[in-house]
Design a protein around this motif. Structure first.
Motif, PDB file in Angstrom:
ATOM      1  N   ASP A 292      -0.270  -0.008 -13.862  1.00 23.12           N
ATOM      2  CA  ASP A 292       0.929   0.462 -14.557  1.00 23.12           C
ATOM      3  C   ASP A 292       2.154   0.289 -13.663  1.00 23.12           C
ATOM      4  OD1 ASP A 292       1.863   1.166 -17.039  1.00 23.12           O
ATOM      5  OD2 ASP A 292       1.507   3.292 -16.829  1.00 23.12           O
ATOM      6  N   THR A 293       3.282   0.882 -14.047  1.00 23.22           N
ATOM      7  CA  THR A 293       4.534   0.618 -13.317  1.00 23.22           C
ATOM      8  C   THR A 293       4.717   1.495 -12.080  1.00 23.22           C
ATOM      9  OG1 THR A 293       5.646   2.076 -14.901  1.00 23.22           O
ATOM     10  CG2 THR A 293       5.837  -0.290 -15.278  1.00 23.22           C
ATOM     11  N   HIS A 294       3.911   2.557 -11.929  1.00 26.37           N
ATOM     12  CA  HIS A 294       4.120   3.458 -10.790  1.00 26.37           C
ATOM     13  C   HIS A 294       4.088   2.752  -9.432  1.00 26.37           C
ATOM     14  CE1 HIS A 294       1.885   5.926 -13.954  1.00 26.37           C
ATOM     15  NE2 HIS A 294       3.151   6.277 -14.052  1.00 26.37           N
ATOM     16  N   PRO A 295       3.199   1.743  -9.221  1.00 24.72           N
ATOM     17  CA  PRO A 295       3.177   1.088  -7.913  1.00 24.72           C
ATOM     18  C   PRO A 295       4.007  -0.195  -7.814  1.00 24.72           C
ATOM     19  CG  PRO A 295       1.004   0.961  -9.022  1.00 24.72           C
ATOM     20  CD  PRO A 295       2.037   1.345 -10.026  1.00 24.72           C
ATOM     21  N   VAL A 296       4.937  -0.407  -8.728  1.00 23.35           N
ATOM     22  CA  VAL A 296       5.629  -1.698  -8.763  1.00 23.35           C
ATOM     23  C   VAL A 296       6.609  -1.871  -7.609  1.00 23.35           C
ATOM     24  CG1 VAL A 296       7.215  -3.130 -10.156  1.00 23.35           C
ATOM     25  CG2 VAL A 296       5.236  -2.075 -11.215  1.00 23.35           C
ATOM     26  N   SER A 297       7.009  -0.788  -6.944  1.00 24.41           N
ATOM     27  CA  SER A 297       7.838  -0.954  -5.738  1.00 24.41           C
ATOM     28  C   SER A 297       7.057  -1.669  -4.648  1.00 24.41           C
ATOM     29  CB  SER A 297       8.369   0.389  -5.235  1.00 24.41           C
ATOM     30  OG  SER A 297       7.322   1.290  -4.992  1.00 24.41           O
ATOM     31  N   CYS A 298       5.765  -1.840  -4.849  1.00 24.29           N
ATOM     32  CA  CYS A 298       4.940  -2.666  -3.967  1.00 24.29           C
ATOM     33  C   CYS A 298       5.514  -4.073  -3.832  1.00 24.29           C
ATOM     34  CB  CYS A 298       3.515  -2.713  -4.530  1.00 24.29           C
ATOM     35  SG  CYS A 298       2.446  -3.950  -3.830  1.00 24.29           S
ATOM     36  N   VAL A 299       6.064  -4.619  -4.918  1.00 22.88           N
ATOM     37  CA  VAL A 299       6.542  -6.007  -4.895  1.00 22.88           C
ATOM     38  C   VAL A 299       7.708  -6.171  -3.916  1.00 22.88           C
ATOM     39  CG1 VAL A 299       7.587  -7.862  -6.238  1.00 22.88           C
ATOM     40  CG2 VAL A 299       5.693  -6.529  -7.207  1.00 22.88           C
ATOM     41  N   PRO A 300       8.820  -5.445  -4.096  1.00 15.89           N
ATOM     42  CA  PRO A 300       9.909  -5.621  -3.131  1.00 15.89           C
ATOM     43  C   PRO A 300       9.531  -5.149  -1.724  1.00 15.89           C
ATOM     44  CG  PRO A 300      10.381  -3.794  -4.625  1.00 15.89           C
ATOM     45  CD  PRO A 300       9.202  -4.518  -5.184  1.00 15.89           C
TER      46      PRO A 300
END
Length: 788
Positions: A292-300
């Motif tokens: 889901d979107t919760h861990p998307v700060s992983c990308v930057p």
């Protein structure tokens, strides 16, 4: 086995100076847990070494709803019955572990799915480790007082946790604009079944770099002395802090970035130990799944960390994109996370800067592909003051997947339509699954034994497709009778458990019609409540003949700030007070709302259900996994054509389920034509009567008759608001169809043989819904890693 019991006795003696039989439940839990951990240590170490030498995957999730670990670990090790017998010889009942709290580090299906996937990966020897947060307090413990939900803290760690090992030597620092904290890893062994393979769930705990300011304390500034400690620990204090206010949003953003940064630093440390500063192999050796979107700060954050290794932005971004994949779990707009840009600049400015670089790169790439300006505008990652995390995840991932066939099609056709048109090769479907070990083998040993007997072995525990052999027995009267006998036993056990936990006297000789899940308007527990009131009035007026006595059981937690969801809980409890005490109906109709629904309660509930309620508005439930647990244990589905319900009906046969209501295409047509719930309400006196119980004084809305939270619910069904259309979830439209389906299921139950066959057809055709199948699909088609 003997080694574990010897270690248990030694641990009891060394830790508590007691014999095993003298230990309290918490002392026994800790002692036995440590004994098990000592026994599995060599296999765990060997598994880590093996994973480190090959391409491997990581599951990033803000939730891991593991539940109680003791029984599951003993079961997967194949020693549960042996431990039970040896403890019994010492006068100890293994059921004492039911007094130990669940590790409630999740909110519902998302977190329980993550737990099932780790279990399946370990069993199928997929090199998958989890990364998440070690919350000090779980979601919350739910009490019901005067019909209302009351939240109290869930201090699940108060008796210590034998399953998590603190790894102080592998702590890392995570920095925000105004704060730097230590991230301390705790490792939990995830034990495979019928294999020596053991995977790892690493949970991070936030602690202060300096947890005590002695000078401030000496100067009698006591609060200041521990401020850094408190501010750091707040980050991992509670699962999903209430973000209705600015401070809550800051804390939630910090929480997400904290575990992403710590996890990536950990992965990079491990990588650099093998390859030094050569990152050309990074994406070849590592796959990261964003749950889901919760861990998307992983990308930057991965881009930032790679740029610190003297890489330019374009190189770093390409590695990040090749490493990451994104699972979308919802089509609900409010759940597709969006962060205010100014908030990000106040909390993680470097991350916001890199997101802007990614956003610009995305627009340049779309321009190069000849995408129109209108379409590009719909695909902006940073749009005005808003950062769209789902768009970021979709652009910066190699693969994007939905979690049921219908859900994936909706992503392609609607929610992520533009992205699918530009990058169709990225999209896949991965229908969710559950582990049959916990959700049948462990919690329903009687049914498990029957299946093993009919199938010819217990290999279905690691290959659920073998359960299809049960189809050969579904017409056999003796098999049906045996199943019905087992179901009755599980209903008696659930009744006893409800009495113990909630004090209700439940009649196991009734139909158990059960709806347990997170409380949300789109899941439509309110629709269920309205249907019960409809049936109640028909029974009162002798308009419903041959009704089989039924017990309706609800279990659900509402988010603390979700007023409507809390009002629905109160309404259900008001219905319970009415029908359970009415002499005309109490022998035909009972309603109970059980408190603090969690994994351990679910293990008792799913095995006892006759009818599984899955009533979400069509198109809104991405998949569902509760529906699979009920199916596997022999309940029929009473539900909409939504999520995995569709695939359940396809596998077991729609004639063995009770599917009702508007389908996705019907709802789209209603929206296009202008859906008017007030018109239906005015035209149908039965609907009007039931809906009006919210405001006509039938029920007590805490003394606020006609003006309180029930009035707000009533308005939400009949009046447009500034942010939502009337009856946004189509309750009034579906109510008559739902009542008809419910009455048909009730009538069919009277033929115990025919209904029992329906239940067996569900069990025999549940093979698709194993998380083992799902995790192997991820391994082969998304992560490209090895498996059994």
């Amino acid at each position: 086995m003997g080694n574990i019991m010897e270690k248990l006795e030694l641990t009891a003696q060394s830790m508590y100076c007691k014999k095993v039989e003298e230990l309290t439940p918490s002392e026994l839990h800790l002692s036995l847990g440590k004994a098990v951990m000592g026994e599995i240590a060599p296999n765990w170490e060997a598994s880590k070494a093996k994973h480190n030498n090959n391409r491997r995957a990581y599951y990033f999730s803000a939730e891991f709803l593991m539940g109680r670990m003791m029984y599951n670990n003993l079961y997967c090790l194949g020693i549960l019955d042996d431990v039970k017998k040896l403890l019994k010889k010492k006068g100890v009942d293994i059921n004492v572990f039911e007094d130990i709290d669940d590790a409630a580090l999740g909110n519902g299906g998302l977190g329980r799915l993550a737990a099932c996937y780790l279990d399946s990966a370990a069993t199928q020897e997929v090199p998958l480790d989890g990364y998440g947060i070690r919350y000090k307090y779980g979601l919350f413990k739910q009490l019901i007082k005067d019909g209302y939900q009351v939240e109290v803290s869930d201090n699940w760690q108060r008796f210590e946790d034998p399953w998590c090992l603190r790894r102080e030597d592998e702590a890392v620092l995570v920095s925000f604009k105004d704060q730097t904290v230590r991230a301390i890893p705790y490792d939990m062994a995830v034990i495979g079944c019928k294999t020596s393979n053991i995977n790892t769930l690493r949970l991070w705990q936030a602690e202060a770099v300096n947890d005590f300011d002695f000078t401030a304390f000496n100067d009698t500034e006591y609060d200041k002395a521990v401020k850094e400690k408190n501010d750091a620990e707040n980050i991992t204090k509670v699962l999903y802090p209430n973000d209705n206010k600015y401070e809550g949003k800051v804390l939630r953003l910090k929480q997400q970035y904290f575990f992403c940064s710590a996890s990536l630093q950990d992965i990079m440390r491990r990588y650099k130990a093998k390859h030094g500063n050569d990152f050309s192999y990074f994406a070849k050796e590592n796959a990261i799944q964003l749950n889901d979107t919760h861990p998307v700060s992983c990308v930057p954050e991965l881009v930032r960390l790679l740029m610190l290794e003297n890489m330019n932005f374009d190189e770093a971004f390409e590695i990040a994109r090749k490493t990451c994949a994104y699972t979308n779990h919802t089509v609900l707009g409010e759940a597709l996370e969006k962060w205010p840009a100014d908030l990000m600049t106040q909390v993680v400015p470097e991350i916001y800067h890199i997101i802007c670089l990614i956003a610009n790169k995305c627009q340049e790439e779309l321009t190069a592909k000849g995408i129109s300006e209108d379409m590009k505008a719909k695909m902006r990652i940073v749009d005005g003051n808003v950062v769209h995390m789902a768009r970021l995840a979709t652009y910066a991932s190699t693969y994007v997947n939905g979690v049921a066939q219908l859900h994936t099609e909706i992503l392609k056709d609607d929610v992520l339509k533009e992205w699918y048109q530009v990058y169709p090769e990225r999209f896949q479907n991965k229908t969710n699954g559950i582990t049959q070990r916990r959700w049948l083998g462990l919690c329903n040993p009687e049914l498990a034994a029957m299946i093993t007997d009919k199938v010819g072995s217990d290999e279905w525990l690691t290959d659920l497709s073998l359960i299809s052999k049960l189809n050969e027995s579904v017409n056999d009267t003796r098999t049906i009778n045996k199943f019905n006998t087992i179901k009755k036993k599980k209903k008696v056990q659930l009744a006893e458990y409800i009495k113990k936990m909630d004090g209700y006297d439940v009649n196991p000789d009734t139909i158990f019609d059960i709806q347990v899940k997170r409380l949300h308007e789109y899941k439509r527990q309110l629709l269920n409540a309205f249907s019960i009131m409809t049936i109640y009035y028909r029974l009162k007026e002798n308009k419903l003949k041959n009704w089989t006595p039924t017990t309706f059981i609800f279990g659900a937690k509402a988010a603390p700030g979700y007023a409507r969801a809390k009002a629905i809980i109160k309404y259900i409890n008001e219905i319970a007070n009415l029908v359970n005490n009415d002499p005309d109906t109490k022998d035909l109709l009972q309603v109970y709302f059980i408190s603090n629904y969690n994994v351990s309660y679910a293990e008792k509930i799913v095995v006892a259900a006759d009818i599984s309620e899955q009533t979400s508005t069509a198109g809104l439930e991405a998949s569902g996994t509760g529906n699979m647990k009920f199916m596997l244990n022999g309940a029929v589905t009473l539900g909409t054509y939504d999520g995995a319900n569709i695939e359940i009906a396809e596998c077991a046969g729609e004639e063995n389920e009770y599917i009702f209501g508007a389908r996705v295409e019907d709802i789209e047509k209603l929206k296009a034509e202008g859906y008017d719930p007030k018109k239906l309400y005015d035209a149908n006196p039965e609907i009007k009567r039931v809906v009006d119980t919210l405001i006509d004084g039938t029920f007590d809305d805490d003394g606020a008759q006609g003006e309180g939270s029930f009035k707000e619910l009533h308005d939400s069904l009949l009046k447009d608001s500034s942010w939502q259309k009337a009856d946004n979830y189509f309750l009034i439209y579906d109510l008559p169809l739902y009542v008809d389906a419910k009455i048909k299921a009730n009538a069919d139950y009277a033929d115990r043989k025919a209904f029992g066959k329906k239940c067996l057809m569900n069990i025999a055709n549940a093979g698709k819904f194993s998380s083992d199948r799902a995790i192997v699909e991820y391994a082969k088609e998304i992560w490209h890693v090895s498996h059994k």
